[in-house]
Design an enzyme around this catalytic site. Structure first.
Site, PDB file in Angstrom:
ATOM      1  N   THR A 189     -43.820  12.917  -0.001  1.00 23.95           N
ATOM      2  CA  THR A 189     -42.401  13.008  -0.337  1.00 23.95           C
ATOM      3  C   THR A 189     -42.171  13.355  -1.812  1.00 23.95           C
ATOM      4  O   THR A 189     -42.880  12.857  -2.684  1.00 23.95           O
ATOM      5  CB  THR A 189     -41.708  11.660  -0.028  1.00 23.95           C
ATOM      6  OG1 THR A 189     -41.977  11.319   1.323  1.00 23.95           O
ATOM      7  CG2 THR A 189     -40.213  11.720  -0.259  1.00 23.95           C
ATOM      8  N   GLU A 190     -41.155  14.185  -2.059  1.00 22.01           N
ATOM      9  CA  GLU A 190     -40.738  14.489  -3.440  1.00 22.01           C
ATOM     10  C   GLU A 190     -39.236  14.235  -3.547  1.00 22.01           C
ATOM     11  O   GLU A 190     -38.557  14.078  -2.528  1.00 22.01           O
ATOM     12  CB  GLU A 190     -41.080  15.946  -3.779  1.00 22.01           C
ATOM     13  CG  GLU A 190     -42.582  16.190  -3.677  1.00 22.01           C
ATOM     14  CD  GLU A 190     -43.014  17.577  -4.125  1.00 22.01           C
ATOM     15  OE1 GLU A 190     -42.152  18.382  -4.548  1.00 22.01           O
ATOM     16  OE2 GLU A 190     -44.225  17.840  -4.059  1.00 22.01           O
ATOM     17  N   THR A 208     -45.933   4.758  -1.893  1.00 18.63           N
ATOM     18  CA  THR A 208     -46.402   3.372  -1.774  1.00 18.63           C
ATOM     19  C   THR A 208     -47.724   3.272  -2.548  1.00 18.63           C
ATOM     20  O   THR A 208     -48.626   4.082  -2.332  1.00 18.63           O
ATOM     21  CB  THR A 208     -46.586   2.996  -0.287  1.00 18.63           C
ATOM     22  OG1 THR A 208     -45.322   3.140   0.368  1.00 18.63           O
ATOM     23  CG2 THR A 208     -47.101   1.573  -0.129  1.00 18.63           C
ATOM     24  N   ILE A 235     -26.788 -15.284  13.789  1.00 19.18           N
ATOM     25  CA  ILE A 235     -27.044 -16.609  14.384  1.00 19.18           C
ATOM     26  C   ILE A 235     -27.143 -17.676  13.288  1.00 19.18           C
ATOM     27  O   ILE A 235     -26.766 -18.831  13.490  1.00 19.18           O
ATOM     28  CB  ILE A 235     -28.321 -16.557  15.256  1.00 19.18           C
ATOM     29  CG1 ILE A 235     -28.027 -15.772  16.547  1.00 19.18           C
ATOM     30  CG2 ILE A 235     -28.836 -17.963  15.586  1.00 19.18           C
ATOM     31  CD1 ILE A 235     -29.211 -15.558  17.464  1.00 19.18           C
ATOM     32  N   HIS A 236     -27.612 -17.282  12.112  1.00 17.35           N
ATOM     33  CA  HIS A 236     -27.714 -18.229  10.994  1.00 17.35           C
ATOM     34  C   HIS A 236     -26.362 -18.458  10.306  1.00 17.35           C
ATOM     35  O   HIS A 236     -26.266 -19.304   9.397  1.00 17.35           O
ATOM     36  CB  HIS A 236     -28.719 -17.738   9.945  1.00 17.35           C
ATOM     37  CG  HIS A 236     -30.160 -18.005  10.300  1.00 17.35           C
ATOM     38  ND1 HIS A 236     -30.846 -17.289  11.245  1.00 17.35           N
ATOM     39  CD2 HIS A 236     -31.043 -18.916   9.815  1.00 17.35           C
ATOM     40  CE1 HIS A 236     -32.086 -17.737  11.332  1.00 17.35           C
ATOM     41  NE2 HIS A 236     -32.233 -18.722  10.488  1.00 17.35           N
ATOM     42  N   GLY A 237     -25.339 -17.681  10.680  1.00  9.29           N
ATOM     43  CA  GLY A 237     -24.040 -17.833  10.025  1.00  9.29           C
ATOM     44  C   GLY A 237     -24.184 -17.656   8.519  1.00  9.29           C
ATOM     45  O   GLY A 237     -24.924 -16.786   8.056  1.00  9.29           O
ATOM     46  N   GLU A 273     -41.959   7.192   6.936  1.00  6.27           N
ATOM     47  CA  GLU A 273     -42.777   8.005   7.856  1.00  6.27           C
ATOM     48  C   GLU A 273     -41.913   8.763   8.871  1.00  6.27           C
ATOM     49  O   GLU A 273     -42.275   8.920  10.029  1.00  6.27           O
ATOM     50  CB  GLU A 273     -43.846   7.151   8.544  1.00  6.27           C
ATOM     51  CG  GLU A 273     -44.819   6.576   7.516  1.00  6.27           C
ATOM     52  CD  GLU A 273     -46.138   6.130   8.093  1.00  6.27           C
ATOM     53  OE1 GLU A 273     -46.571   6.660   9.117  1.00  6.27           O
ATOM     54  OE2 GLU A 273     -46.742   5.236   7.482  1.00  6.27           O
ATOM     55  N   SER A 313     -35.129   7.987  11.670  1.00  8.12           N
ATOM     56  CA  SER A 313     -34.800   7.980  13.112  1.00  8.12           C
ATOM     57  C   SER A 313     -34.328   9.359  13.574  1.00  8.12           C
ATOM     58  O   SER A 313     -34.639   9.797  14.676  1.00  8.12           O
ATOM     59  CB  SER A 313     -33.707   6.950  13.399  1.00  8.12           C
ATOM     60  OG  SER A 313     -34.228   5.657  13.305  1.00  8.12           O
TER      61      SER A 313
END
Ligand SMILES: Cc1cc2nc3c(=O)[nH]c(=O)nc-3n(C[C@H](O)[C@H](O)[C@H](O)COP(=O)(O)OP(=O)(O)OC[C@H]3O[C@@H](n4cnc5c(N)ncnc54)[C@H](O)[C@@H]3O)c2cc1C
Length: 384
Positions: free
Chosen positions: A126-127, A161, A340-342, A366, A369
């Site tokens: 990637t650039e 990376t 779910i943890h609010g 990579e 989508s």
């Protein structure tokens, strides 16, 4: 088609899980907050064979299968997706490119220390102006005017990376602009070679313990015997590396979703509201049920791609399907985990917010989508 995990694979899963729980879990929050790449973890990962998972023993690898690889990445991601990303990039991009296309001498010299975990691998495609459109890269490699056996690299790579902590870099560069995708070549460049240096370290939303930075190339002279694969084949070879790499990102997404699911299940059984645990509310139960089904579906798509890869098949379609589905369900599972943890899903005392931040990388790295859908559609249309 039988790709059910064996007893040995169940043992491998337990071993990596225990390792992640004891060696990684206690540090996850601190490494994330400080963007600390834990170099101190590398020898421990290496001792388990996790830095040379699929490479032959003669090159210092652990000679595990593609399915074993998925299990290892999943278990790391269940605890810390950033560590799983580093392990996946080291194994699945840099070392894998050398294993697939390197000469015997290159494998001995570069793959062996990578697989043994003595060196950290980085892979620069990637650039800043070319990510999805990777073939539009600007980095150039030209033959030295005086010494035909030396290539001179100029340009820069973005979002690499291990760009700052890497020892061995695989760098893609244009060697023949007029030839388009057939004019890109890959080079192995060692840290310390004059002309290669790390650029800006990225301050990231998630995956913060995984080092990400620019790599600058300024009249970087690379010996001819460090051309990786044939000249002009770098882009074609890269697509093959990504076919396998995407299975790793799919496994990472499955493991991340599993970690988020376990966190939400635990919380749902503890938290009370209106005098009952929230797990008794149907609205919460449906989220739990959907998460479990989604994860299982993604896991089998991922294992199917790994199984086919292990059989020596080309898995462009299956890898992209697994990567697309696993990453998108992981985003949904991580989102529901916060819900779910609010309010506690919004603060750093619980793991939900970190999964929510980390997961977004899986729909981007990579190949986004959108690019996976493009690859899948092309494969389907060309086959029908
Ligand atoms: C943490 C992290 C680690 C990374 N590690 C590495 C690494 O080690 N080595 C490496 O080489 N790269 C690495 N990358 C780069 C990553 O692979 C790219 O970010 C990714 O491929 C997307 O490229 P881009 O960022 O340039 O986005 P762009 O390509 O600019 O895309 C922007 C948007 O446009 C969409 N888009 C682009 N083209 C099309 C199209 N034809 N049809 C439909 N939609 C399209 C994309 O899907 C996206 O939504 C890393 C990135 C991150 C964030």
């Amino acid at each position: 088609m039988d790709f059910r995990p064996t007893e040995e694979q169940a043992l491998l899963r337990r071993t990596v899980r225990e390792f992640a729980e004891t060696e990684i879990r206690p540090h996850v929050r601190e490494w994330d907050q400080t963007q600390h790449f834990p170099a101190e973890l590398m020898p421990k990962l290496a001792a388990l064979g996790l830095l040379g998972i699929q490479f032959p023993e003669r090159y210092g690898g652990a000679a595990m299968s593609a399915l074993d690889y998925c299990i290892c990445i999943e278990e790391l991601a269940r605890v810390d997706p950033a560590i799983a990303l580093s392990v996946a990039a080291h194994n699945g991009l840099c070392a894998s490119h050398i294993a697939l296309f390197g000469t015997e001498a290159q494998k001995t010299k570069f793959l062996t220390p990578l697989a043994r975990g003595e060196k950290v691998g980085a892979w620069g495609l990637t650039e800043s102006t070319s990510g999805s459109d990777a073939a539009g890269m600007r980095t150039q490699a030209t033959r030295d005017g005086h010494d035909d056996n030396v290539w001179v690299l100029n340009g820069s790579k973005t979002f690499t990376t291990h760009g700052r902590v890497g020892d061995v870099f695989v760098i893609m560069a244009v060697t023949d602009r007029a030839a388009g995708t057939k004019g890109i070549s890959a080079f192995i460049v060692e840290k310390g070679t004059p002309g290669i240096s790390p650029g800006k370290k990225e301050d990231k939303l998630g995956m913060r313990a995984s080092d990400t930075s620019e790599v600058l190339l300024e009249n970087c002279r690379v010996p001819g015997d460090q051309l990786l694969g044939e000249a002009g084949q770098g882009f074609v070879n890269t697509m093959q590396v990504l076919d396998a790499g995407r299975i790793g990102i799919a496994a990472l997404a499955v493991g991340l979703a599993q970690g988020a699911y376990e966190a939400e299940l635990r919380y749902a059984k503890e938290r009370t509201s209106f005098g009952k645990t929230i797990s008794t509310f149907q609205a919460i139960q449906w989220k739990l049920a959907d998460a479990a089904v989604r994860i299982e579906g993604a896991r089998w798509l991922t294992y199917r791609a790994a199984y086919l890869k292990g059989q020596g098949a080309r898995t462009t379609l299956e890898s992209s399907m697994a990567k697309l589905y696993a990453s998108e369900i992981a985003v949904k599972v991580a989102d529901d985990c916060v819900q779910i943890h609010g309010g506690y899903g919004f603060v750093k005392d619980y793991p939900a917010e970190k999964f929510f931040r980390d997961v977004k990388l899986t729909t981007i790295g990579e190949g986004t989508s959108e690019i996976q859908r493009l690859v899948i559609a092309r494969q389907l249309l060309s086959r029908s």
